[in-house]
Scaffold this active site. Sequence first.
Site, PDB file in Angstrom:
ATOM      1  N   ASP A 192      36.388  36.263  44.723  1.00 16.34           N
ATOM      2  CA  ASP A 192      36.795  35.639  45.979  1.00 16.34           C
ATOM      3  C   ASP A 192      37.415  36.578  47.016  1.00 16.34           C
ATOM      4  OD1 ASP A 192      38.803  35.859  44.109  1.00 16.34           O
ATOM      5  OD2 ASP A 192      39.503  33.789  44.230  1.00 16.34           O
TER       6      ASP A 192
ATOM      7  N   HIS B 104      43.385  32.942  34.752  1.00 17.00           N
ATOM      8  CA  HIS B 104      43.746  34.266  34.241  1.00 17.00           C
ATOM      9  C   HIS B 104      43.973  34.249  32.722  1.00 17.00           C
ATOM     10  CE1 HIS B 104      45.816  38.128  33.849  1.00 17.00           C
ATOM     11  NE2 HIS B 104      45.236  38.439  34.992  1.00 17.00           N
TER      12      HIS B 104
ATOM     13  N   GLY C  44      40.737  38.722  34.576  1.00 15.73           N
ATOM     14  CA  GLY C  44      41.811  39.636  34.196  1.00 15.73           C
ATOM     15  C   GLY C  44      41.280  40.596  33.141  1.00 15.73           C
TER      16      GLY C  44
ATOM     17  N   GLU D 150      33.675  43.456  28.733  1.00 21.75           N
ATOM     18  CA  GLU D 150      33.997  44.478  29.744  1.00 21.75           C
ATOM     19  C   GLU D 150      35.005  45.428  29.092  1.00 21.75           C
ATOM     20  OE1 GLU D 150      36.009  43.000  33.212  1.00 21.75           O
ATOM     21  OE2 GLU D 150      35.558  44.770  34.431  1.00 21.75           O
TER      22      GLU D 150
ATOM     23  N   HIS E  74      29.455  41.109  32.793  1.00 23.68           N
ATOM     24  CA  HIS E  74      29.498  42.509  32.343  1.00 23.68           C
ATOM     25  C   HIS E  74      28.724  42.749  31.047  1.00 23.68           C
ATOM     26  CE1 HIS E  74      31.989  43.934  35.559  1.00 23.68           C
ATOM     27  NE2 HIS E  74      32.866  42.974  35.342  1.00 23.68           N
TER      28      HIS E  74
ATOM     29  N   ASP F 163      30.659  42.672  41.668  1.00 23.41           N
ATOM     30  CA  ASP F 163      32.017  42.399  41.185  1.00 23.41           C
ATOM     31  C   ASP F 163      33.040  42.346  42.328  1.00 23.41           C
ATOM     32  OD1 ASP F 163      33.661  41.674  39.145  1.00 23.41           O
ATOM     33  OD2 ASP F 163      33.857  43.645  38.230  1.00 23.41           O
TER      34      ASP F 163
HETATM   35 ZN   LIG Z   1      34.404  40.323  37.504  1.00 22.16          ZN
END
Ligand SMILES: [Zn+2]
Lengths: 488, 488
Positions: free
Chosen positions: A93, A271, A304, A337, A362, A419
Amino acid sequence: LCWTVLCSAMPDPNYREHLIKMEQSQQTGGRVLLSKAEQQLGVLLHKLKQQEMESSEFPPAMHFFKAKPLIRNSTLFSLLQKMPKGGALHVHDFALVDVDWLVKNVTYRQHCYVCFTDDQSVRFIFASCQPKPVPHCSEWMLLETMRAKIDNCTDLDNSFIRNLTLYTDNPEAAYPNQDVVWKRFEETFLAAWGLVTYAPVFKDYFFEGLKQFNADNVMYLELRALLPQTYELDGTLNDRVWTLKTYQEVVKQFVAEHPDFFGARVIFTAHRGLNASELKEVIKEAVQLQREFPEIMAGFDLVGREDTGRPLWYYREALSLPAELGVSMPYFFHAGETDVQGTDVDQNMLDALLLNTSRIGHGFALVHHPTTKALSRKMGVAVEVCPISNQVLKLVTDMRNHPAAVLMSEGHPIVISSDDPALFGASGLSYDFYEAFVGIAGLKSDTGTLKELAVNSIRYSSLSPKLKEEALVKWQKKWDKFVVENLP
Amino acid sequence: LCWTVLCSAMPDPNYREHLIKMEQSQQTGGRVLLSKAEQQLGVLLHKLKQQEMESSEFPPAMHFFKAKPLIRNSTLFSLLQKMPKGGALHVHDFALVDVDWLVKNVTYRQHCYVCFTDDQSVRFIFASCQPKPVPHCSEWMLLETMRAKIDNCTDLDNSFIRNLTLYTDNPEAAYPNQDVVWKRFEETFLAAWGLVTYAPVFKDYFFEGLKQFNADNVMYLELRALLPQTYELDGTLNDRVWTLKTYQEVVKQFVAEHPDFFGARVIFTAHRGLNASELKEVIKEAVQLQREFPEIMAGFDLVGREDTGRPLWYYREALSLPAELGVSMPYFFHAGETDVQGTDVDQNMLDALLLNTSRIGHGFALVHHPTTKALSRKMGVAVEVCPISNQVLKLVTDMRNHPAAVLMSEGHPIVISSDDPALFGASGLSYDFYEAFVGIAGLKSDTGTLKELAVNSIRYSSLSPKLKEEALVKWQKKWDKFVVENLP
Ligand SMILES: [Zn+2]
Ligand SMILES: [Zn+2]
């Protein structure tokens, strides 16, 4: 009767050719049937790629911060910019828009205050009168007043820009390890926070983001969005529903003004710092939002840093709640990731699949997990590959070693995304397409590769089958035009 | 009747456990049956590896030159040193022995002359009287005289050591790209040349090499050897047959003195710089040598940087000669030591297989070639993985991104080797085993992984089935002793 080849002990060149072709047909785009024109474009692409590979400085082998000027000046990049790339399925965002716009436009608006933190970052806030001080920060100063007092605002503006991106001349020295770069990464979000959550800016920011992606020939967006409360000048707060509705309105307005653009949807993100019961509450809210705003809301994800966050399996109960309630809640989990191997976190990709994820964000570590990789393929779960993000966040140095090279050589379902382009000094999707096409996919990838990547971004989107069909028709028109206009 | 698990929408933990186990069983060593003692050792290995991974500086993520002191001080490394590792199947003739030995022992011998080149390297020669000057080099100086004139020889000796290895404090700055590091790499060979091709030193060097590998608990060697002419003090030259015979004699002598050591064989190597007809002559000679010295000579290979050398397919006629003549000539081709993708050179791995190679040297690029990878597995052709070499020669930065991680996760046949340990400041195999076990294979690799890697080095060696059996019996005894002696 004795033909040379048959009598010789030499390997049969025809068999060799067959094996080479067989291998090539497995790669992403290797089975796409190409028109004469597309094949001709392929000749140009091959030539341009070879130029890149033969140059003394090969951009995909370099850190993006150093490679960017080289990429930007290459003919191949211009071509990729013009190419209709379909959708951007993994973007966050508040990292959509070139930070120049934030500084030159947003911080120059009225009522914008700034303070400087103890650790040399900045915070912003819009307010109708002097805001209350915040801990570890200087007093709030009205930017308008401040700028009026100094002759040249360039230095100040540049210092803001530095605080809002990860860009630096010497990334290897500035970011010696993942801990340091992730700390800075999170810091840039905090610096932007007061700007982008100011309700009027929030709207404009998203509109500007759509504009920049549209200009990069991206026709559709799926936005990972925290759906934060936004604030008005007098300090009143707008709730999550306001935020989601605003996204919906902005999309409508943008599409009305840009009928070539297809639209955008939102993946609500929470998160990984939350505990299990906190996440349960968020999931309940997500279910509610999904029910009320099925058009704009695509599903749910956790964000996160994975390495320091809680593994997906820890949240299994909360994440099973929708299924338990018999409601649909599409997941789009960030997973893999990481470059730690064999830990709980490294299990996230399998758990994402077991929790019925629609895509894997990812999946950097997927190639270390043959069973999980096979499952992802069997389930048709695409991996969202974000090359520049992985490099800046220090998972990979030379793009040729990016594990997506393995996925692409096997034709694993993938899409290319960016990303947080604004934080990396990229924009839209084209830089990541360049890295994927030139660095990751190698010399043999061709028009078919690009075509499949673009089509994948619609095929693996969250759109309904009917909307996918519409989007594909729209994309195909753009694509055909692009091919014809760029024939060598 | 309703069990929690069955009624819940949560993923079934048993199914999850099953998938995780299935995946783990695919990895290198994943199906090795372990004794109670071996499992107990595994607990210790796991604990030690976790310590490495949790440390603030993770050695496999660092350049080996910086990681080496950390590795050397780790308990896990001491354990890996003690471990009987089987054979070293990919090591080069003049990079076996710690260069300290070359400087402190060899250059202190009588009749050793030195000259300094224009580009700040050195050359050595042994001669009974003042040798003729060589181009781009100072006059030859007798080292004995030179050392007698200076108070402290440490600086001089250190400068020699610097010229004989790639070691430097700041490898990232010293070697900005592959071209630079390969140039230095070839330079170190030239610097050592006059020392190691002096006939008496040639013998001692190989003997010392066997000693150092034996001390590192390696019981067998397959040596890539150029089989150069060697020279005597009066300048007379010994031919290739002398060189090969000398290897054979030194091995016999070493085994007589170290009955625990199993032996060594030689893979005759030529340089990729040769043209096709030159190679044809070399191949004819190789066939001759293979016939005369079947015990010591294992086969043939091509060396030198692949990216700038001729591809295997260019040599297809010469390399098909033995088959055409109906004689056996086992090949052990370096192939895929590259990160360029989709070029002719990138095809070397497939061509090596089509030319019936017995193993693939490096195969760094194999994971980008699914058809070739499958063929290599089907043919039982093991990949010789040399982690530190790949890192120093700039194919990979962080070992966790080494493509062998993919191969290991799939249980592809591999062996671990050290390529040119002396040039990298490594020794024997233990440093490369550390990188492979801690960096490449991740937390889940265990005693079974190490056991399979050691057994592979015998299974995929060039030894006859009967000798393999003997070597395995010998190795197993050492292994059992190692396990018992190192139980936690
Ligand atoms: Zn991301
Ligand atoms: Zn080698």
